[in-house]
Design an enzyme around this catalytic site. Structure first.
Site, PDB file in Angstrom:
ATOM      1  N   HIS A 195      -8.035  -4.066  -7.423  1.00  9.39           N
ATOM      2  CA  HIS A 195      -7.747  -3.393  -6.151  1.00  9.39           C
ATOM      3  C   HIS A 195      -8.974  -3.426  -5.244  1.00  9.39           C
ATOM      4  O   HIS A 195      -9.850  -2.563  -5.327  1.00  9.39           O
ATOM      5  CB  HIS A 195      -7.339  -1.942  -6.425  1.00  9.39           C
ATOM      6  CG  HIS A 195      -6.605  -1.290  -5.287  1.00  9.39           C
ATOM      7  ND1 HIS A 195      -5.351  -1.675  -4.885  1.00  9.39           N
ATOM      8  CD2 HIS A 195      -6.958  -0.276  -4.468  1.00  9.39           C
ATOM      9  CE1 HIS A 195      -4.947  -0.933  -3.877  1.00  9.39           C
ATOM     10  NE2 HIS A 195      -5.904  -0.075  -3.601  1.00  9.39           N
ATOM     11  N   ARG A 240       0.797  -1.222   0.000  1.00 10.67           N
ATOM     12  CA  ARG A 240       0.000   0.000   0.000  1.00 10.67           C
ATOM     13  C   ARG A 240       0.832   1.276   0.000  1.00 10.67           C
ATOM     14  O   ARG A 240       0.639   2.143  -0.848  1.00 10.67           O
ATOM     15  CB  ARG A 240      -0.929   0.006   1.229  1.00 10.67           C
ATOM     16  CG  ARG A 240      -1.884   1.167   1.259  1.00 10.67           C
ATOM     17  CD  ARG A 240      -2.807   1.115   2.475  1.00 10.67           C
ATOM     18  NE  ARG A 240      -3.587  -0.120   2.512  1.00 10.67           N
ATOM     19  CZ  ARG A 240      -4.454  -0.404   3.480  1.00 10.67           C
ATOM     20  NH1 ARG A 240      -4.625   0.422   4.494  1.00 10.67           N
ATOM     21  NH2 ARG A 240      -5.134  -1.530   3.451  1.00 10.67           N
ATOM     22  N   TYR A 282     -18.213  13.258 -12.343  1.00 12.09           N
ATOM     23  CA  TYR A 282     -18.132  14.472 -13.159  1.00 12.09           C
ATOM     24  C   TYR A 282     -16.837  14.566 -13.955  1.00 12.09           C
ATOM     25  O   TYR A 282     -16.753  15.318 -14.922  1.00 12.09           O
ATOM     26  CB  TYR A 282     -18.254  15.719 -12.276  1.00 12.09           C
ATOM     27  CG  TYR A 282     -19.582  15.832 -11.549  1.00 12.09           C
ATOM     28  CD1 TYR A 282     -20.768  15.893 -12.262  1.00 12.09           C
ATOM     29  CD2 TYR A 282     -19.625  15.884 -10.164  1.00 12.09           C
ATOM     30  CE1 TYR A 282     -21.984  15.998 -11.597  1.00 12.09           C
ATOM     31  CE2 TYR A 282     -20.827  15.987  -9.492  1.00 12.09           C
ATOM     32  CZ  TYR A 282     -22.009  16.041 -10.214  1.00 12.09           C
ATOM     33  OH  TYR A 282     -23.208  16.145  -9.555  1.00 12.09           O
TER      34      TYR A 282
END
Length: 835
Positions: free
Chosen positions: A86, A40, A130
């Protein structure tokens, strides 16, 4: 209480074993820590990516969202990444995607974003529904050739698919874009760098595997932040590159406009929140911590940052500027070059980072070449069958027509023509149209091309130099495609308070000894004398020590100090300790990192050097080299290489030339040669140079100065530059204190690498030549002996004589003393005291 188990307890209960809670907690914590470290928070040293970044790019690659495809909704990319590779929250994936699209976070953004992906004011990106994104061209370089078995793949989280454990990375992304992350018990913070510089560093490492970190720093100057700004000083950079850890001071770019009474900030330190910083400046102004500001405005737009600080009438602009720098516009950036190497976290210096990348590319190119070789051999195998079939076309056609079925035709082809199984299958599937003569010619051309490709690939796989050459060629191609100018400037560390402004500007005499002692004294402390004087004590000397160099400079001068070992250091005159005439001086170990047998042999004032000029150097052994002055713009505190020297040779003098001058080189035996400086072509700093003058014998390699005096050979002592119509004189001074002035016009021009002309007689009275200078009658001379005597006299006091003369006494010396150094001052002297 009974401990008997009921009969219906499952057999699995027999497998339960008691464990200590602390042991289970310890092991679980270690497993969690390693999962965070490797899965990570930390980047892989090979491709510079964390797992989430690598998975985002690979998911885009699999979906065909390349740089020349249309933008795709970010929510779609996040969903594909989360569903296939993931298994974490969509917010963390989108945060990583958005950061890869921010041109203020990454030096070379990996994602081409469309929409609001955040700002330097700390505004968050718009919702993923968006925004749209696709891969940037640079990101495609990270994935190049991934389909050619160049990297290992591993199963995804549910074993449905496979994902790459690392990307091929055709560019060194870890240094280009940097990385930051906090793991368990460790963290990383690698700054971004300039692509052109890093690639040049990698190429140099490939060519010179034994190079040092300092050598690499000649190519990789330092971090190059996307938000530009300035790095203050080089020590932090050197520490980070040498050890993997360091601290940089990053300063905003600001301009003081005295006429408009304002300070304009145009660049901020990396990762600075602009809106929050403006707010804090305004708060400090309102609370009185910063005085002299009447207004503060943020006029930034899409073209760049612009913060305007209006000053009150009567406010000191420099004081306000220093206050802003001290409290708000300068911050520390801590570097920790921690990355995963073979799955283990390691702190790496600059050379190790580049070595790991080169090793990765070596493996990638090797595997790619093996893949391409296998495909080329398969194709050549088929082409050989087709060409053989064309040679025997009638027999092949008859055999196929006479066969009962395809299997029989294949068997017949293998039996009669010794085709392999793949070849036979291909022949059976061939169309009749491929049997034309034109097709045969095309097959032969293709076969020749495939054969050449096989030979090339076998050469790459069999020769390490060829493989490394491919890596270099591909890196240079990437550099030519994406490299841009450095954005972050590296400025001198002068602090927020300018010490130079507190020091009066005056002319000084600087004395250096062979014992590494240095000091400065006011030039006014030495009254001019007539020639032939003995001078006065200029410095006290330790037993066995001798004066090596004396020169005159202003307290505000920035000097380039060239040493006998070919190194160059930068020095400010006012940093030297100011002491009295009889003082020994202070050890220069903290100012110039000189070796025990190294001494300063030439000083160049940077105020006298323009960007289009050259620094022309000459060595004791008679080599000359010209190097562009811009090569010496950035000098480390530990010095940099100015010229490469042969064993036993040393740098003796440096002059500033403009590319249109003549150079005159003088030797200990009194010879001088004049030739056009362009006969020595401009070279880089690491070059040795070319032959300048033929020496009779040689003093090179004779380290002891006393041995040199008894030597019958010759060596270069200095050089000067001159013009065709130059009205100056050539001043020559010898060891025993004699000298003369001769018009430069008396030294005719010759070709380089001749013996030269006789300049001065070097008999028992004079001794060998010690210095060569160009002077005018109104110049001042500062002459110092090895014993510490110093004399200041007017150049007009030295007689003007022709070549091949003995000269006159310039300085009277004790029997066991010698002239050590001569410097020329242009400071006016109105009167000359009587002896």
């Amino acid at each position: 209480m009974s401990t008997d188990l009921p009969d219906d307890v499952p057999e699995v209960a027999d497998q339960v074993r008691p464990v200590r809670v602390e042991e289970e907690m310890e092991q679980s914590y270690i497993d969690y820590a390693m999962s965070v470290i490797a899965g990570r928070a930390l980047p892989d040293v090979r491709d510079g990516l964390k797992p989430v970044q690598r998975r985002i790019l690979y998911a885009m690659h699999e979906e065909g969202i390349s740089s020349n495809a249309g933008h795709r909704k970010a929510s779609n990319i996040v969903g594909d990444t989360m569903g296939s590779y993931h298994p974490h929250g969509d917010a963390s994936i989108y945060d990583a995607l958005a950061r890869m699209a921010q041109d203020f976070s990454l030096r070379y953004p990996l994602v081409d974003g469309q929409g609001n992906f955040g700002s330097v004011d700390g505004d968050p990106p718009a919702a993923m529904r968006y925004t749209e994104a696709r891969m940037a061209p640079v990101a495609e370089e990270l994935l190049a050739d991934i389909e050619k078995d160049t990297v290992d793949f591993q199963s995804n989280y549910d074993d449905r698919l496979e994902e790459p454990s690392v990307l091929p990375a055709a560019l060194p992304n870890l240094l280009l874009n940097g990385s930051s992350g906090i793991a368990v018990g460790m963290s990383t913070n690698i700054p971004p760098h300039n692509l052109g510089e890093v690639v040049d560093g990698v190429v140099h490492l490939i060519d010179n595997p034994d190079c040092t970190v300092r050598d690499l720093m000649e190519f990789v100057e330092g971090p190059d932040f996307p938000t530009a700004a300035n790095i203050v000083g080089r020590q932090g950079i050197y520490d980070a590159y040498q050890t993997g850890r360091g601290k940089l001071r990053v300063r905003a770019e600001l301009e003081v406009d005295e006429e408009a009474r304002r300070i304009v900030v145009t660049e901020l330190p990396y990762q600075e929140n602009k809106a929050r910083r403006v707010e804090r400046i305004a708060r400090d102004v309102n609370e009185g911590r910063i005085e002299g500001i009447s207004d503060l405005r943020d006029e930034s737009d899409r073209d760049g940052i612009r913060i305007v600080v209006e000053l009150k009438r009567g406010a000191n602009a420099d004081v306000v500027r220093n206050q802003l720098l001290e409290h708000h516009l300068e911050r520390t950036f801590s570097i920790i070059s921690l990355a995963l190497v073979d799955g283990q976290p390691r702190v790496l210096n600059l050379k190790q980072l580049l070595e790991q990348y080169v090793n990765h590319r070596r493996e990638v190119v090797r595997r790619r070449s093996e893949h391409d070789l296998a495909e080329a051999e398969d194709r050549a195998h088929i082409l050989e069958a087709r060409l053989k079939a064309l040679e025997n076309v009638d027999s092949v056609v008859d055999l196929i027509r006479g066969s009962e079925d395809r299997d029989a035709a294949k068997a017949g082809l293998r039996e009669h023509f010794e085709f392999s199984q793949p070849q036979a299958e291909h022949i059976v599937r061939m169309q009749l149209g491929s049997l034309t003569s034109l097709e045969a010619a095309e097959l032969e051309d293709e076969y020749d091309d495939v054969t050449a490709e096989i030979e090339r690939l076998e050469t790459i796989l069999g020769d390490e130099d060829e493989l490394l050459g491919v890596i270099k060629e591909e890196l240079e191609s990437v550099r030519d495609k994406y490299a841009d100018e450095r954005r972050t400037s590296i400025v001198e560390d002068t602090g927020t308070v300018t010490r130079e402004d507190l020091i009066p500007e005056e002319e000084m005499v600087v004395v250096l000894t062979e014992g590494d002692y240095v000091k400065r004294m006011a030039l006014s402390a030495f009254d001019p004398q007539h020639r032939g004087g003995k001078g006065i004590i200029g410095t006290g000397l330790k037993d066995g020590d001798r004066v090596s160099t004396v020169f005159q400079a202003s307290t505000h001068d920035y000097l380039l100090c060239f040493t006998s070992a070919g190194q160059v250091y930068q020095l400010k005159t006012y940093e030297l300790p100011e002491m009295g005439r009889t003082a020994r001086g202070r050890s220069a170990v903290n100012l110039l990192s000189l070796d025990s047998d190294e001494r300063v042999t030439a000083i160049v004032n940077t105020d006298d050097v323009d960007e289009d000029e050259f620094l022309t150097m000459v060595t004791r052994g008679g080599y000359i080299k010209r190097t562009c002055a811009t090569e010496f713009d950035n000098i480390l505190s530990t010095g940099i290489r100015a010229v490469s020297l042969e064993k036993g040779d040393e740098l003796v003098d440096v002059a500033v030339t403009d590319g249109e001058s003549d150079v005159i080189i003088g030797t200990e035996a009194g010879m001088a040669i004049r030739f056009d400086e362009t006969e020595a072509r401009a070279m880089g700093r690491s070059a040795r140079g070319v032959n300048a003058i033929k020496l009779t014998g040689s003093n090179v390699g004779t380290d002891n100065l006393a041995d040199r005096r008894d030597w019958d050979g010759d060596a270069v002592v200095g050089l000067v530059c001159a013009k065709e119509d130059d009205d100056r004189d050539l001043l020559t001074v010898t060891w025993h204190g004699y000298g003369k002035r001769t018009p430069l016009s008396e030294y005719r021009k010759q070709s380089r690498y001749g013996k030269g002309l006789i300049d001065i007689k070097t008999n028992a009275r004079n001794g060998h030549v010690v210095a060569l200078k160009t002077v005018r009658e109104d110049d001042d001379l500062v002459i110092m002996s090895e014993g510490g005597q110093i004399m200041r006299t007017h150049a007009s006091e030295v007689s003007e004589q022709g070549r091949n003369t003995q000269g006159v006494r310039v300085m009277r010396l004790d029997d066991d003393d010698w002239v050590a150094s001569v410097d020329v001052s242009t400071v006016d002297v109105s009167t000359v005291d009587e002896e």
